[in-house]
Design an enzyme around this catalytic site. Structure first.
Site, short mmCIF file in Angstrom:
data_model
loop_
_atom_site.label_atom_id
_atom_site.label_comp_id
_atom_site.label_asym_id
_atom_site.label_seq_id
_atom_site.Cartn_x
_atom_site.Cartn_y
_atom_site.Cartn_z
CE LYS A 7 47.80 35.92 35.31
NZ LYS A 7 46.40 35.90 34.82
CB SER A 22 43.58 37.16 32.49
OG SER A 22 43.24 38.29 33.23
CB SER A 72 45.73 39.82 34.87
OG SER A 72 45.33 38.46 34.83
N1 GLN Z 1 40.30 42.19 32.91
C1 GLN Z 1 39.71 41.19 33.73
C2 GLN Z 1 39.53 41.71 35.12
O1 GLN Z 1 40.17 42.65 35.45
C3 GLN Z 1 40.62 40.00 33.69
C4 GLN Z 1 40.39 38.98 34.73
C5 GLN Z 1 41.14 37.73 34.48
O2 GLN Z 1 40.86 37.09 33.47
N2 GLN Z 1 41.98 37.35 35.41
O3 GLN Z 1 38.76 41.19 35.88
#
Ligand code: GLN
Length: 483
Positions: free
Chosen positions: A78, A177, A153
Site C-alpha cells: 500500500k 482498511s 482504504s
Molecule cells: N474507513 C475508515 C476511515 O475512513 C478506514 C480507516 C483506515 O483503516 N485507514 O477512517
C-alpha cells in the site's frame, strides 16, 4: 504460466521444488499487471526493474538452499508504507514527488525472507475512506464488477490480490482498511492486535489505532506473510516485546471446544439481507465444525463509530500538521510563511482530509475538548471493557465485516456520513486494540463477495488464523473473479 489460481503457499512449494523460478514467476505477475492494471488501477507504481533484480537474488538464495517460505513470492505494498527509494504518496497530491528515505520496519523484516516487491497500491488519501474514491490518483475498480468500488482504504491492495496481480499485499488498518476491502474483493484481510507489529514507516493516520495489515488469497497465506512481519521494534515504542508464535503450525481443521459469541447488536436492523444470510450461514458452519456458538451482547458497541470519528480526526489534525509545504512534498510559494502553509495545504490536501482536520481541531480545542474528545475516550474505555468481559467467556466473536456488499462508484460520495457508516462493524476492534480476520464467506446472488469477521482477544492471532483456516477449508469456496 497461469498464475490466476495460484496461492502463496502453492507458489512457495513450486519455488522450493524448483518447478518454477522466481524470475519466471515475477515475469508472469508483471505481465498480468500490464494486462489488468489499466482497467482495475490497483497499482499506482510498478517496480519492474527492482522486482526483476529481487527475483534474480531470490533464485540464487533458493539455489543455495537458503530460501524461506516467502523467498521469491511477488507481493504489493500500500502506498502509505515506506519502501526505501520508492514513492510513498499515501494517495495524496501533497506527497506526489516524495521518495521514501528508509524502509518501514515491516518492509525491512519482510526483505529478510526475500519476497519480490512488485509495486505500490492505491488507497483513499492518507487512508481516509471506504472506496478509494478519495485517492488523489483516481479510484481502483472492484475485480468482481468494474462499476463497483473495491472498498477502502486499502482497495488497491485488495483488488491486486483478488485479480491475481500479487500473491499477497500489505495494507494498513486504522478503522477497517484492510478488512472491509478484503470483504468486498473476496480475499482474506487481517488486522493484528495494536502493538503486535511495528508502525514505524507507516504514514501516520491515527497513531493510537494504526496497524499494518495483510491481504491474501487464503488464511494460511496471510499467516505466512504476517509471520515475517510481526514482532516488537525499537523504533515503535507502542510495539510489544512478546514472542511471535509459529502461526502456520497452529492452524486447525476443526473447532471442537471453541466458544464463540455472536453479538446481537451486529446482526440487527440495517444489515443487507444477503449479507445477513451469508453471515448466518457462516455461523452454522462454525457449529458444524464443533464450535459452541451463543448469542451475546456488546452493550457499548453502539458508541464505537461515534467515538472513532472523534478520536481519529483529533489524531489526524495533529499528524497531518507536518505537511506544511516546508518539510515535505508539495510547496507552493507565498508572500509570508503563513501563505506558504495556506497555499500548500489548500492545494495539496483533498476534501476528506480537510473535513477531518477541521473536525479534529474543533473536537480537541479548549472549550470543546471535554464535550467531544474526552467523551469519546470515555466511550473507548467502555468498549474495551465490553470486549474484555466477552473474552472471559468466549474464545472468539463473529460479526459481519460491512453492512452491505460493494457499492457503485459515486453512491456515497455526496454524504460523508453514508461512507462513515460503512465502518460500523470494523472500528470497534481498533478502538479496543483487538485483532480481526476477515474470511470470504459467500457470494450474493449478484456475484459479489461477502466476508465474515472473526475477532479475538489481544494477542490471540494464532486463534484467529486457526479458526479462519478451519472455516475456509470446510466452506471450500474457491473465489476468483472472471477477468
Ligand atoms: N474507513 C475508515 C476511515 O475512513 C478506514 C480507516 C483506515 O483503516 N485507514 O477512517
Amino acid at each position: 504460466m497461469d498464475i490466476s489460481e495460484l496461492t502463496l503457499k502453492q507458489a512457495s512449494e513450486l519455488l522450493a521444488d524448483k518447478k518454477i523460478s522466481a524470475l519466471e514467476l515475477t515475469r508472469a505477475f508483471l505481465e498480468r499487471i500490464k494486462k489488468l492494471n489499466p482497467s482495475i488501477h490497483a497499482f499506482l507504481f510498478v517496480a519492474e526493474e527492482a522486482s526483476l533484480a529481487d527475483a534474480a537474488r531470490a533464485d540464487k538464495l533458493i539455489a543455495d538452499g537458503e530460501g524461506f517460505a516467502l523467498t521469491g513470492i511477488p507481493f504489493a505494498v500500500k502506498d502509505n508504507i515506506l519502501v526505501k527509494g520508492m514513492q510513498a504518496t499515501a494517495g495524496s497530491k501533497i506527497l506526489e514527488n516524495y521518495i521514501a528515505p528508509y524502509d518501514a520496519t515491516v518492509i525491512k523484516k519482510l526483505k529478510e525472507s526475500g519476497p519480490i516487491m512488485l509495486g505500490k497500491t492505491n488507497l483513499d488519501e492518507w487512508g481516509m475512506g471506504v472506496s478509494t474514491e478519495n485517492s488523489a490518483y483516481g479510484p481502483t475498480k472492484n475485480p468482481y464488477d468494474l462499476e463497483r468500488v473495491p472498498g477502502g482504504s486499502s482497495g488497491g491492495s485488495a483488488a491486486a490480490v483478488a485479480a491475481s496481480m500479487a500473491l499477497f499485499a500489505l495494507g494498513t488498518d486504522t478503522g477497517g482498511s484492510s478488512r472491509q476491502p478484503a470483504s468486498m474483493c473476496g480475499v482474506v484481510g487481517f488486522k493484528p492486535t495494536y502493538g503486535r507489529a511495528s508502525r514505524y514507516g507507516l504514514i501516520a493516520l491515527g497513531s493510537s489505532l494504526d496497524q499494518p495489515g495483510v491481504l491474501a488469497c487464503t488464511v494460511e497465506d496471510a499467516a505466512i506473510a504476517f509471520q515475517a512481519m510481526a514482532g516488537a521494534d525499537e523504533w515503535d515504542s507502542t510495539s510489544l516485546p512478546r514472542p511471535v508464535p509459529d502461526y502456520t503450525k497452529l492452524l486447525r481443521e476443526d473447532l471442537k471446544g471453541i466458544k464463540v459469541g455472536v453479538p446481537k447488536e451486529y446482526l440487527a436492523e440495517g444489515l443487507h439481507p444477503e449479507v445477513k444470510k451469508i453471515i448466518e450461514g457462516a455461523i452454522v458452519q462454525f457449529e458444524r465444525l464443533g464450535a459452541l456458538v451463543e448469542s451475546m451482547s456488546l452493550p457499548n458497541a453502539k458508541y464505537a463509530l461515534a467515538a472513532y470519528y472523534v478520536i481519529l480526526p483529533v489524531e489526524i489534525s495533529a499528524n497531518l500538521s507536518r505537511y506544511d509545504g516546508i518539510r515535505y512534498g508539495l510547496s507552493i510559494s507565498g508572500e509570508s510563511l503563513a501563505d506558504v502553509y495556506y497555499n500548500s495545504r489548500s492545494t495539496g490536501l483533498g476534501v476528506e482530509a480537510k473535513r477531518r482536520i477541521m473536525i479534529g481541531t474543533y473536537a480537541s480545542s479548549a472549550g470543546y475538548y471535554d464535550a467531544y474528545y474526552k467523551k469519546a475516550k470515555q466511550a473507548q474505555a467502555l468498549i474495551r471493557n465490553d470486549f474484555k468481559k466477552a473474552f472471559e467467556k468466549y474464545d472468539l466473536i463473529l460479526t459481519p465485516t460491512s453492512p452491505a456488499p460493494a457499492f457503485k462508484f459515486g453512491e456515497k460520495t455526496l454524504d460523508p456520513l453514508q461512507a462513515y457508516l460503512e465502518d460500523i462493524f470494523t472500528v470497534a476492534l481498533n478502538i479496543a486494540g483487538v485483532p480481526g480476520l476477515v474470511v470470504p464467506a459467500g457470494l450474493t446472488d449478484g456475484g459479489l463477495p461477502v466476508g465474515l469477521q472473526i475477532v479475538g482477544p489481544h494477542f490471540s492471532e494464532e486463534k484467529l488464523f486457526a479458526a479462519g483456516h478451519a472455516f475456509e477449508k470446510a466452506l471450500g469456496l474457491k473465489l476468483r473473479p472472471k477477468l
